[in-house]
Design a protein around this motif. Sequence first.
Motif, mmCIF file in Angstrom:
data_model
loop_
_atom_site.group_PDB
_atom_site.id
_atom_site.type_symbol
_atom_site.label_atom_id
_atom_site.label_comp_id
_atom_site.label_asym_id
_atom_site.label_seq_id
_atom_site.Cartn_x
_atom_site.Cartn_y
_atom_site.Cartn_z
ATOM 1 N N ILE A 59 0.842 -1.201 0.000
ATOM 2 C CA ILE A 59 0.000 0.000 0.000
ATOM 3 C C ILE A 59 0.873 1.246 0.000
ATOM 4 C CG2 ILE A 59 -1.678 1.341 1.317
ATOM 5 C CD1 ILE A 59 -2.691 -1.369 2.433
ATOM 6 N N ASP A 60 1.881 1.253 0.865
ATOM 7 C CA ASP A 60 2.763 2.412 0.961
ATOM 8 C C ASP A 60 3.463 2.676 -0.374
ATOM 9 O OD1 ASP A 60 2.048 2.650 3.619
ATOM 10 O OD2 ASP A 60 3.886 1.728 4.393
ATOM 11 N N ALA A 61 3.918 1.615 -1.028
ATOM 12 C CA ALA A 61 4.617 1.787 -2.306
ATOM 13 C C ALA A 61 3.689 2.360 -3.377
ATOM 14 C CB ALA A 61 5.183 0.441 -2.760
ATOM 15 N N ILE A 62 2.478 1.840 -3.453
ATOM 16 C CA ILE A 62 1.521 2.341 -4.444
ATOM 17 C C ILE A 62 1.130 3.775 -4.137
ATOM 18 C CG2 ILE A 62 -0.809 2.025 -5.377
ATOM 19 C CD1 ILE A 62 -0.411 -1.010 -4.811
ATOM 20 N N SER A 63 0.888 4.068 -2.861
ATOM 21 C CA SER A 63 0.502 5.417 -2.458
ATOM 22 C C SER A 63 1.579 6.432 -2.810
ATOM 23 C CB SER A 63 0.212 5.441 -0.952
ATOM 24 O OG SER A 63 -0.137 6.734 -0.530
ATOM 25 N N GLU A 64 2.828 6.086 -2.540
ATOM 26 C CA GLU A 64 3.937 6.991 -2.849
ATOM 27 C C GLU A 64 4.023 7.226 -4.360
ATOM 28 O OE1 GLU A 64 8.826 7.103 -2.658
ATOM 29 O OE2 GLU A 64 7.730 5.639 -1.441
#
Length: 458
Positions: free
Chosen positions: A246-251
Motif C-alpha cells: 500500500i505504501d509503495a503504491i501510495s507513494e
Amino acid sequence: MGILIQNGTIVTALDTYVGDVRTEGGTIVAIGSGFATEPGDTVIDASGQYVFPGGIDPHVHMELPFMGTVSADDFETGTAAGVAGGTTSIIDFVIPARDQNLMEGLAEWHAKADKAVADYAFHMAVTWWGDETAEWMRRCVQDEGIPSFKTFMAYRGAIGVDDYELIQVMKTARELGALTTVHAEHGDMVVELQNSLFAAGKTGPKYHARSRPAPVEGEATNRAIMLARMTREPLYIVHVTCQQSIDAISEARARGQNVMGETCPQYLLLDDSVYDKPGFEGAAAVMSPPIRPRGHQEPLWGALRSGILEVVATDHCPFNQVGQKDMGKDDFRKIPNGAAGIEHRLALMYTYGVLEGRLDLNQFVDVTSTRAAKIFGLYPRKGSITVGADADLVVWDPEATGTISVKTHHHKVDRNIFEGFQTKGTCSHVIVNGRVQYQDGDLRVERGAGRYLERTLG
C-alpha cells in the motif's frame, strides 16, 4: 419481449436513484420510470431492492494447470458459481508454460473457455522472453483483443520472469499501448526461505506463509513500480495484501505515476490464524501471497476507501483438499496455491464493507464492477447501467441473510475459506446477457452461453 425491472433503487459508481430498467435482446434499451409492460415481458418487481451492474472479476484462474494438478473449477462451473453470486463477467489468465508459444497457449484457453456460462476475457501471461515474444504481444493487442499482460515475479524456474524479462515486457507493452500487471513477490527470496524452513523440519501449511512474509511482497512491489517508472509503463499490481505494498503504491501515485492496485476479500477479512487450524486444514488457505497477520487488514480497507486500491477481485483458483492440496502433506512447498471465492465476493463486500461503513454503495459498485471495466477496456459495455450497455444486472435483496458453507456453495471444491461467515444481502435475480440466470436460489445457466470479450484500452 424483454425484461422489465420495476421500482428498484438503481446504484451505479456515481448515482443512486429509484427507477425502472428495460432490456431487450441482451441490451439495456431504456432507463426511467413508469414503463408499461409489453407482451412476453419478464417483469421483476425490485421494490425495496437495489439494482447493480453485473459484477466483474478481473482475476480468476479456471482449470489452470499448476503445481502438478489443475484448478478444480472449469470455465463452466466457475462462471456458474460467479453468476450465483452476482458476477456476470470474468477476465481469466492465459498462462503458457515457460518456452511455450504464447499463441498456442491462447488457443488452449479459448478451447477450454467455450463452455463458459457467462462472458469472459483474457489477460496474457508473459512467462518468458524470446525472439518472438514481442511479436506475440503485438498480436495479442492488435489481433486478439488482449491489451493486458500478466507477469510473475515469483515462481522462479516455472512461470516467473526475471527483471530483464519484466523490463522487456514493460517496454513492449508501452509501445503497444497495453497494460502490464504484476504478481509482486521476490521470487529468489521466497525460494531461499522455503528451502531453509523445510531443511529445519518445518513442513506444515503455516510455513507457507512464513516463507512469503510481507516485506518480500513490499520489496517486489517497489521494484516493479520503479521499473514501470523507468519504462514509462502504466502498472497494475494484483492481489495486494500488506501495508508495505500500500505504501509503495501510495507513494507512486502521489508523485503522479500511473499505478493501480487490486485486493481480494480473503486479504480484507482473514488473518494468518487460518494456518493454525488442526491437522492439515490450514492448507485450504495456502495461496500466494499468503493471508497476512492481523494489522494489515484495516489498512487495506482504508486504501480501498481512499482509492489507492481500486478493484476487489478474487484470484479464484480452487484446489480440493483431498487429492490436490494433500500433495503437499509432508512438504508445504508442494501444496497447490489457491482457493475459491468468486461466488462470495459481492456478499462479503456488501456485508463487511457497506454495512460496516467501510464503503458506501457507490464505492461498492465501483470496486466490484465499474472500475475493472474501465481499467481493462470493457466500459461502458460492462460495469454500467446505461442505454446500450449489456444487460448484465443484479437485483440485490438487502435484507436476505445467509451463511457461507461448502455444503451450499456452487464452487466445485471441498473446502471454503469463508466457512461460517454470516452475510446480509444477496442476489434475488441475476441477469446475464439479457436472460435471468439466477432467481431466488435457482441457478439456470446454459453451458457455452458465455461470449469472448475482445478489449481495447482508451
